[in-house]
Design a protein around this motif. Structure first.
Motif, short mmCIF file in Angstrom:
data_model
loop_
_atom_site.label_atom_id
_atom_site.label_comp_id
_atom_site.label_asym_id
_atom_site.label_seq_id
_atom_site.Cartn_x
_atom_site.Cartn_y
_atom_site.Cartn_z
N ILE A 10 0.84 -1.12 -0.01
CA ILE A 10 -0.02 0.03 0.00
C ILE A 10 0.94 1.22 0.04
O ILE A 10 1.77 1.48 0.63
CB ILE A 10 -1.02 0.05 1.17
CG1 ILE A 10 -1.94 -1.15 1.25
CG2 ILE A 10 -1.74 1.33 1.31
CD1 ILE A 10 -2.67 -1.39 2.47
N GLY A 11 0.88 2.08 -1.06
CA GLY A 11 1.52 3.21 -1.13
C GLY A 11 0.66 4.30 -0.64
O GLY A 11 -0.49 4.27 -0.76
N THR A 12 1.74 5.24 -0.17
CA THR A 12 0.89 6.70 0.30
C THR A 12 1.51 7.89 -0.69
O THR A 12 2.66 7.83 -1.18
CB THR A 12 1.17 6.94 1.70
OG1 THR A 12 2.61 7.02 1.85
CG2 THR A 12 0.51 5.95 2.57
N TRP A 13 0.63 8.74 -0.68
CA TRP A 13 1.00 10.01 -1.48
C TRP A 13 0.27 11.18 -0.93
O TRP A 13 -0.53 11.36 -0.14
CB TRP A 13 0.64 9.94 -2.88
CG TRP A 13 -0.77 9.83 -3.12
CD1 TRP A 13 -1.47 8.62 -3.26
CD2 TRP A 13 -1.66 10.75 -3.32
NE1 TRP A 13 -2.85 8.77 -3.44
CE2 TRP A 13 -3.08 10.15 -3.55
CE3 TRP A 13 -1.77 12.13 -3.41
CZ2 TRP A 13 -3.99 10.95 -3.56
CZ3 TRP A 13 -2.91 13.01 -3.38
CH2 TRP A 13 -4.21 12.17 -3.58
N HIS A 14 1.17 12.45 -1.00
CA HIS A 14 0.35 13.60 -0.78
C HIS A 14 0.70 14.77 -1.74
O HIS A 14 1.91 14.90 -2.23
CB HIS A 14 0.25 13.92 0.80
CG HIS A 14 1.66 14.16 1.16
ND1 HIS A 14 2.61 14.98 1.15
CD2 HIS A 14 2.38 13.14 2.22
CE1 HIS A 14 3.58 14.92 1.97
NE2 HIS A 14 3.70 13.87 2.29
#
Lengths: 613, 132
Positions: free
Chosen positions: A146-150
């Motif tokens: 599960i990747g995250t980004w902002h």
């Protein structure tokens, strides 16, 4: 002036005491000059007033390093630290933000030092816990792909976690860019949807959760679940962030499952085999296909209102239910059972059924799937075959019996002839020789008669019969007139009870022979002490015509002769014309026309023969 | 030669005639009774009761026809004597154009049955029967 100064000092000290922070004034000998109440509280000192007390007496654990620090301060240095861990003598740990500065007297000489500290233990612990959580989360996300980004909407900066980069098959040092990031999504539906969702999130603060397809940097096609939301400040989007998850495997399974489900649905709906899905506990039908509705002649909706028990034969249900317990207890993996269905029109449908269990996600029986094949036709064909075989067997038995009798009789004549010839040759007496010749003549006649009989019987077996529609009333009258000569000598009554229009489908020569034989028998075997009464009745019953011929003659002891009555060469009364062939021929003729003949008789009362064609 | 009492039970009059005549011509017996079925023979048992002859009675019967069934006759006659506790010297002789395996097995098991003969009967058959 000095008084005013002292008052000022006193005021300041009061203010100091009430200060919401831990603060302490020490003189050059490190004795307390003044301190805030908070100081004693923060350090959990047992005193509330520590003026004049020696600092190192209160804090014996103070290290040499700190003692040096104090000396430096007393010489004019300033020391501070935003976050430092102190371990107290009782073992408790305390995180402090502190600063130590010298203070000056009127003469601007160093008079001691001011220590200000803030207990930040709880904040530090919270932060450290957050950091730990964050690390755990990050590691979990990486492991779970599960990747995250902002995305910072103010300065346009886009951040991708390593897992996000890994999903895109990009190196860890890749720098994402908002304008190109969206291009990884497949052109068409996926890209259009994410674009719209991103805009909606940006402008309307709508979060999104989408399953989309994208092409990685290496050109592989994957499915991802993209979740995003925004942080709004004063109606303006400042930041967007979210997660990114590889769901290709799940999608693949879903696809397979959909495919299987679709296959099952197609099979279920279009199968020629009746299929019902029912609840494993209530046995209510949950779903049925058209084929089943056709088999049991009920509409789908009516079927769904019923339970399995209502639809099938009671005994079959008991048997099936017994097996169901074994199935549910996993003592077998399916039930195969022939079951009779009671249809809405009252008919019975014979079926072969196979029942399997569908389990829920915990492996517990949830539903039952029953496949039902209509075998009524096979069953009927089987029954017909059975009847046919029985008939063939009976015919075969009759033939065997016939062959036995014929061979016995022929043998008997040939043995007579040979015996007589031997005897003739051995004898000289003229009288005896004459007698023997006469007997040889009889024997020869008998042999001829037997061969004639044989020929008659064989004719019945081989004649091609042509069924005609015969008006029975006139037909019987014709027979009666042809045998009336025999009746002239007798005192008799014949009662005819046949409707004028009654038609029988039969082969005329056989029907004539059979009826004529039965009527003649009644005359032959009449009771000489009574006036003969013959009743001939005929009526239609369903598709058959029933003819009965009843007399008040001698009767036959059926308890002794039941099995032999229609046998060949069986006679039951002494009569010159009795040849034991009549009833045998009659039965054969009736059966050749597809009919049956039965008899009821009592000695001294009379006989009733009933023909059903 | 001492002649024996002989019963012939056969529904074929030609057979009965030949046997009876052969016995008479050869003076093998002077006391011959002919019956055309079992019933007549059984009815005549009473006649035997009054007869005090102690010689054997030869009963020539038929295997199986419509009116005569030799096996049943043997059984019924034996039973009748057993019931009345009378001891007659009955010697049964079976005759037929044809026998089955079954008949030969029954022959082994049926004590009062002395001989089993194939029709047409010749003089030597009869002489042989009377030897028992």
């Amino acid at each position: 002036m000095a008084q005013e100064y002292n008052k000022n000092i006193s005021d300041q000290i009061n203010i100091l005491i009430q200060a919401p922070i831990a603060v302490a004034f020490l003189d050059n000998n490190l004795r307390y000059v003044a301190h805030s109440v908070k100081w004693c509280e923060d350090y959990k000192l047992q005193y509330t007033d520590i003026k004049g007390m020696y600092h190192y007496d209160l804090f014996p654990e103070i290290s040499d390093e700190w003692k040096e620090k104090h000396q430096r301060v007393l010489k004019g240095a300033e020391e501070s630290c935003d976050e430092e861990l102190f371990t107290r003598k009782d073992g408790t740990e305390q995180w402090l933000k502190w600063s130590v500065k010298p203070w000056y007297n009127y003469d601007n000489e160093i008079a001691g030092m001011i220590i200000i500290s803030e207990d930040i233990t709880s904040k530090v612990i919270l932060r450290k816990r957050d950091q730990l959580d964050y690390r755990i989360l990050l590691s979990a996300c990486t492991k779970a792909k599960i990747g995250t980004w902002h995305y910072n909407n103010i300065n346009g900066e886009l951040y991708w976690s390593n897992a996000t980069k890994a999903l895109h098959e990009l190196p860890e040092d890749y720098q994402p860019d908002a304008s190109t990031a969206i291009l990884f999504y497949k052109e068409g539906e996926s890209r259009d949807r994410i674009t719209q969702a991103f805009i909606n999130s940006l402008t309307k603060n709508e979060s999104y959760d989408l399953e989309l397809e994208l092409t990685t940097a290496k050109g592989n096609s994957i499915w991802v679940r993209a979740i995003g939301q925004s942080d709004f400040v004063n109606g303006v989007c400042h930041r967007q962030y979210g997660t990114f998850e590889d769901i290709s495997e799940r999608k693949r399974k879903e696809h397979l499952s959909n495919l299987n489900s679709e296959k099952f649905q197609k099979l279920f709906r279009n199968s020629k085999v009746g299929v019902a899905i029912m609840d494993a506990t209530t046995l209510k039908l949950l779903d049925v296909n058209k084929a089943l509705a056709t088999i049991v002649k009920l509409e789908n909706t009516k079927l769904l209102d019923s339970s399995f028990e209502e639809l099938i034969d009671k005994q079959d249900f008991c048997l099936w239910f017994d097996k169901l317990q074994k199935l549910l207890n996993r003592k077998c993996d399916h039930i195969k059972l022939p079951i009779k269905f009671n249809t809405s029109d009252g008919s019975i449908i014979y079926t072969q059924t196979i029942c399997n269990v569908l389990e829920d996600e915990y492996g517990e029986p949830e539903n039952l799937v029953i496949q039902i094949i209509d075998i009524t036709n096979e069953k009927t064909a089987n029954q017909e075959r059975k009847v046919f075989v029985e008939e063939i067997m009976r015919k075969n038995d009759r033939l065997m019996n016939f062959a036995y009798i014929v061979s016995h009789n022929l043998r008997s004549h040939s043995s007579n002839i040979s015996g007589l010839i031997n005897f003739y040759l051995e004898n000289d007496e003229a009288d005896i020789k004459t007698k023997i010749i006469s007997m040889l003549n009889d024997s020869s006649k008998n042999l001829n008669k037997t061969i004639e009989d044989l020929n008659q019987v064989v004719t019945i077996q081989t004649t091609q019969i042509n069924i005609d529609s015969i008006p029975l009333h006139s037909f019987v009258q014709k027979i009666l007139s042809s045998i009336s000569l025999e009746l002239l000598n007798s005192d008799y009554t014949i009662n005819l009870d046949i409707q004028d229009h009654l038609i029988i489908d039969a082969f005329p020569p056989y029907l004539e022979s059979a009826l004529s034989n039965l009527i003649t028998n009644s005359i032959k075997y009449r009771d000489q002490n009574k006036s003969l009464i013959i009743e001939i009745k005929a009526f239609q019953e369903d598709e058959n015509c029933i003819i009965s011929i009843k007399d008040n003659g001698l009767g036959i002891d059926l308890s002794r002769h039941q099995e032999k009555i229609f046998g060949m060469y069986k006679t039951f009364h002494t009569h010159d014309d009795a040849n034991g062939l009549g009833l045998f021929m009659t039965k054969n003729q009736i059966e050749a026309m597809g009919g049956t003949i039965s008899v009821k008789s009592e000695v001294g009362i009379g006989s009733t023969f009933t023909i059903k064609i | 030669m001492k002649t024996s009492k002989i019963w012939i039970i056969d529904d074929n009059p030609i057979d009965s005639y030949i046997v009876k005549t052969m016995l008479e011509l050869n003076e093998l017996s002077k006391d011959i009774h002919v019956f055309s079925n079992n019933k007549e023979a059984l009815d005549s048992l009473e006649e035997l009761n009054e007869d005090n002859s102690d010689g054997p009675i030869h009963i020539i019967t038929e295997n199986k026809t419509n009116a005569v069934n030799g096996w049943k006759l043997i059984k019924k006659m034996s039973n009748k004597f057993y019931e009345k506790k009378q001891k007659f010297n009955l010697k049964f002789h079976m005759t037929s154009e044809k026998y089955t395996e079954d008949d030969f097995e029954k022959f082994e098991k049926t004590d009062p049955l002395c001989s089993i003969n194939k029709k047409p009967l010749r003089l030597d058959h009869l002489i042989n029967m009377l030897q028992y």
